[in-house]
Motif scaffolding. Structure first.
Motif, mmCIF file in Angstrom:
data_model
loop_
_atom_site.group_PDB
_atom_site.id
_atom_site.type_symbol
_atom_site.label_atom_id
_atom_site.label_comp_id
_atom_site.label_asym_id
_atom_site.label_seq_id
_atom_site.Cartn_x
_atom_site.Cartn_y
_atom_site.Cartn_z
ATOM 1 N N ALA A 1 0.845 -1.203 0.000
ATOM 2 C CA ALA A 1 0.000 0.000 0.000
ATOM 3 C C ALA A 1 0.879 1.251 0.000
ATOM 4 O O ALA A 1 0.604 2.227 -0.717
ATOM 5 N N ASN B 1 0.969 3.908 -3.139
ATOM 6 C CA ASN B 1 0.553 5.301 -2.981
ATOM 7 C C ASN B 1 1.688 6.289 -3.214
ATOM 8 O O ASN B 1 1.471 7.397 -3.672
ATOM 9 N N TYR B 2 2.887 5.875 -2.869
ATOM 10 C CA TYR B 2 4.008 6.813 -3.037
ATOM 11 C C TYR B 2 4.351 6.987 -4.516
ATOM 12 O O TYR B 2 4.648 8.082 -4.966
ATOM 13 N N GLY C 1 -4.670 11.492 -3.722
ATOM 14 C CA GLY C 1 -5.993 11.873 -3.220
ATOM 15 C C GLY C 1 -7.164 11.190 -3.921
ATOM 16 O O GLY C 1 -8.300 11.325 -3.494
ATOM 17 N N HIS D 1 -5.888 5.711 -4.130
ATOM 18 C CA HIS D 1 -4.979 6.266 -3.129
ATOM 19 C C HIS D 1 -5.636 6.200 -1.749
ATOM 20 O O HIS D 1 -5.030 5.757 -0.768
ATOM 21 N N PHE E 1 -7.343 11.562 5.782
ATOM 22 C CA PHE E 1 -8.758 11.626 6.172
ATOM 23 C C PHE E 1 -9.193 13.088 6.367
ATOM 24 O O PHE E 1 -10.244 13.512 5.884
ATOM 25 N N GLU F 1 -12.122 14.197 4.004
ATOM 26 C CA GLU F 1 -13.464 14.005 4.546
ATOM 27 C C GLU F 1 -13.935 15.103 5.491
ATOM 28 O O GLU F 1 -15.089 15.121 5.876
ATOM 29 N N HIS G 1 1.092 15.523 5.716
ATOM 30 C CA HIS G 1 0.957 14.305 4.903
ATOM 31 C C HIS G 1 2.244 14.064 4.108
ATOM 32 O O HIS G 1 2.787 12.960 4.093
ATOM 33 N N GLU G 2 2.735 15.129 3.496
ATOM 34 C CA GLU G 2 3.943 15.032 2.676
ATOM 35 C C GLU G 2 5.149 14.673 3.543
ATOM 36 O O GLU G 2 5.981 13.837 3.169
ATOM 37 N N ALA H 1 4.940 11.054 4.473
ATOM 38 C CA ALA H 1 5.252 10.183 3.335
ATOM 39 C C ALA H 1 6.760 10.144 3.105
ATOM 40 O O ALA H 1 7.355 9.063 2.931
HETATM 41 C C1 HEM Z 1 -0.155 4.577 2.390
HETATM 42 C C2 HEM Z 1 -0.555 5.759 2.795
HETATM 43 C C3 HEM Z 1 -0.365 7.010 1.976
HETATM 44 C C4 HEM Z 1 0.752 7.449 1.284
HETATM 45 C C5 HEM Z 1 2.115 6.795 1.166
HETATM 46 C C6 HEM Z 1 0.409 8.734 0.688
HETATM 47 C C7 HEM Z 1 1.276 9.507 -0.073
HETATM 48 C C8 HEM Z 1 0.980 10.722 -0.628
HETATM 49 C C9 HEM Z 1 1.892 11.580 -1.318
HETATM 50 C C10 HEM Z 1 3.383 11.282 -1.550
HETATM 51 C C11 HEM Z 1 1.231 12.682 -1.695
HETATM 52 C C12 HEM Z 1 1.814 13.893 -2.427
HETATM 53 C C13 HEM Z 1 2.060 15.003 -1.442
HETATM 54 C C14 HEM Z 1 2.506 16.264 -2.129
HETATM 55 O O1 HEM Z 1 1.653 16.951 -2.712
HETATM 56 O O2 HEM Z 1 3.690 16.527 -2.096
HETATM 57 C C15 HEM Z 1 -0.135 12.550 -1.266
HETATM 58 C C16 HEM Z 1 -1.139 13.473 -1.492
HETATM 59 C C17 HEM Z 1 -2.430 13.304 -1.055
HETATM 60 N N1 HEM Z 1 -2.975 12.238 -0.382
HETATM 61 FE FE1 HEM Z 1 -1.955 10.630 0.301
HETATM 62 N N2 HEM Z 1 -0.900 9.025 0.986
HETATM 63 C C18 HEM Z 1 -1.419 8.006 1.772
HETATM 64 C C19 HEM Z 1 -2.697 7.907 2.288
HETATM 65 C C20 HEM Z 1 -3.740 8.788 2.005
HETATM 66 C C21 HEM Z 1 -5.094 8.675 2.482
HETATM 67 C C22 HEM Z 1 -5.624 7.565 3.405
HETATM 68 C C23 HEM Z 1 -5.787 9.739 1.967
HETATM 69 C C24 HEM Z 1 -7.225 10.151 2.114
HETATM 70 C C25 HEM Z 1 -8.162 9.467 2.657
HETATM 71 C C26 HEM Z 1 -4.872 10.529 1.182
HETATM 72 C C27 HEM Z 1 -5.189 11.682 0.509
HETATM 73 C C28 HEM Z 1 -4.305 12.492 -0.156
HETATM 74 C C29 HEM Z 1 -4.646 13.781 -0.704
HETATM 75 C C30 HEM Z 1 -6.032 14.463 -0.671
HETATM 76 C C31 HEM Z 1 -3.479 14.301 -1.271
HETATM 77 C C32 HEM Z 1 -3.254 15.666 -1.898
HETATM 78 C C33 HEM Z 1 -3.712 15.789 -3.277
HETATM 79 C C34 HEM Z 1 -3.423 17.228 -3.708
HETATM 80 O O3 HEM Z 1 -2.287 17.483 -4.104
HETATM 81 O O4 HEM Z 1 -4.318 18.036 -3.536
HETATM 82 N N3 HEM Z 1 -3.632 9.920 1.221
HETATM 83 N N4 HEM Z 1 -0.271 11.343 -0.606
#
Ligand code: HEM
Ligand code: HEM
Length: 178
Positions: A23, A27-28, A34, A38, A116, A120, A134-135, A138
């Motif tokens: 996972a 996602n990475y 988003g 993901h 979340f 949400e 979040h970033e 990650a």
């Molecule tokens: C295994 C777990 C997860 C990993 C490794 C991960 C990884 C990432 C990465 C690397 C980004 C890019 C950040 C950036 O803009 O620099 C990102 C963006 C995002 N992730 Fe995750 N994520 C995970 C779980 C989740 C979950 C559970 C949610 C929502 C329920 C989520 C929602 C989002 C959203 C909304 C964005 C931003 C999109 C935007 O740029 O507007 N992620 N995630």
């Protein structure tokens, strides 16, 4: 010659491990940030965190928190062995390995919570802070995963035993008497 092995990692630990790894990497590197996949991969990983947390109290002996909790005494014993170049051989997680494991689980939880909040909770809609955290989670987790894999390979070389394979088959070589 095949060395005798024992069953160490139960199926819950192994499924947890490869689910978390899959996972995270999906996602990475691959899913659309988003988007649905993901989110579902992220929640899938968080569900496994909960299972693993409980399994650490009721699971098989090597899966239990009490077996490998990285207390100060255990950590300093492991560090001393590392500094003096002695291999630290035990059937179960090493203290430093366990510390990294707990940090990785915490960062994965951080990803789930901030994801979340972004997706949400209306209050955080468009806010910068959850995305920044979040970033950070990650990238921090990616750094720890690199360390984790390097340590697994390094220890495999030092112990002359394929540790990654043990997370697939569940089996480890028996400790030889010294
Ligand atoms: C295994 C777990 C997860 C990993 C490794 C991960 C990884 C990432 C990465 C690397 C980004 C890019 C950040 C950036 O803009 O620099 C990102 C963006 C995002 N992730 Fe995750 N994520 C995970 C779980 C989740 C979950 C559970 C949610 C929502 C329920 C989520 C929602 C989002 C959203 C909304 C964005 C931003 C999109 C935007 O740029 O507007 N992620 N995630
Ligand atoms: C990519 C993301 C990964 C994450 C998030 C991750 C996380 C973890 C966690 C949480 C554990 C503890 C398992 C438990 O007790 O339930 C663990 C153990 C382990 N992982 Fe990973 N892992 C990843 C990838 C890998 C890879 C690619 C390998 C193979 C090179 C690997 C090799 C191992 C080994 C050998 C152990 C057992 C260590 C020991 O003997 O104490 N991991 N990992």
């Amino acid at each position: 010659m095949n060395a005798p092995t024992i069953r160490l990692w139960d199926p819950v630990v192994r499924l947890f491990h490869w689910s978390l790894a899959g996972a995270f990497l999906a996602n990475y590197f691959f899913t659309e940030e988003g988007e649905n996949w993901h989110r579902w991969f992220g929640y899938y990983a968080v569900a496994w965190l909960v299972v693993r947390l409980v399994w650490g109290f009721v699971g098989t002996p090597a899966a239990r928190w009490a077996d490998f909790w990285p207390s100060r005494a255990r950590l300093s014993e492991h560090l001393r062995a590392l500094i003096s170049g002695q291999p630290y051989h035990r059937l179960g997680h090493s203290p430093l390995g366990a510390l990294v494991m707990i940090l990785m689980m915490a960062l994965m939880l951080g990803l789930g919570v901030t994801g979340f909040l972004m997706e949400e909770v209306d209050y955080f809609w468009g806010a910068d802070l959850p995305l920044q955290i979040h970033e950070l989670c990650a990238n921090g987790l990616m750094a720890l995963v690199g360390l984790h894999i390097a340590a697994a390979l390094f220890e495999s070389y030092r112990l002359r035993e394929n540790l990654p394979l043990s997370m697939v088959t569940g089996r480890r070589r028996k400790l030889s008497e010294h």
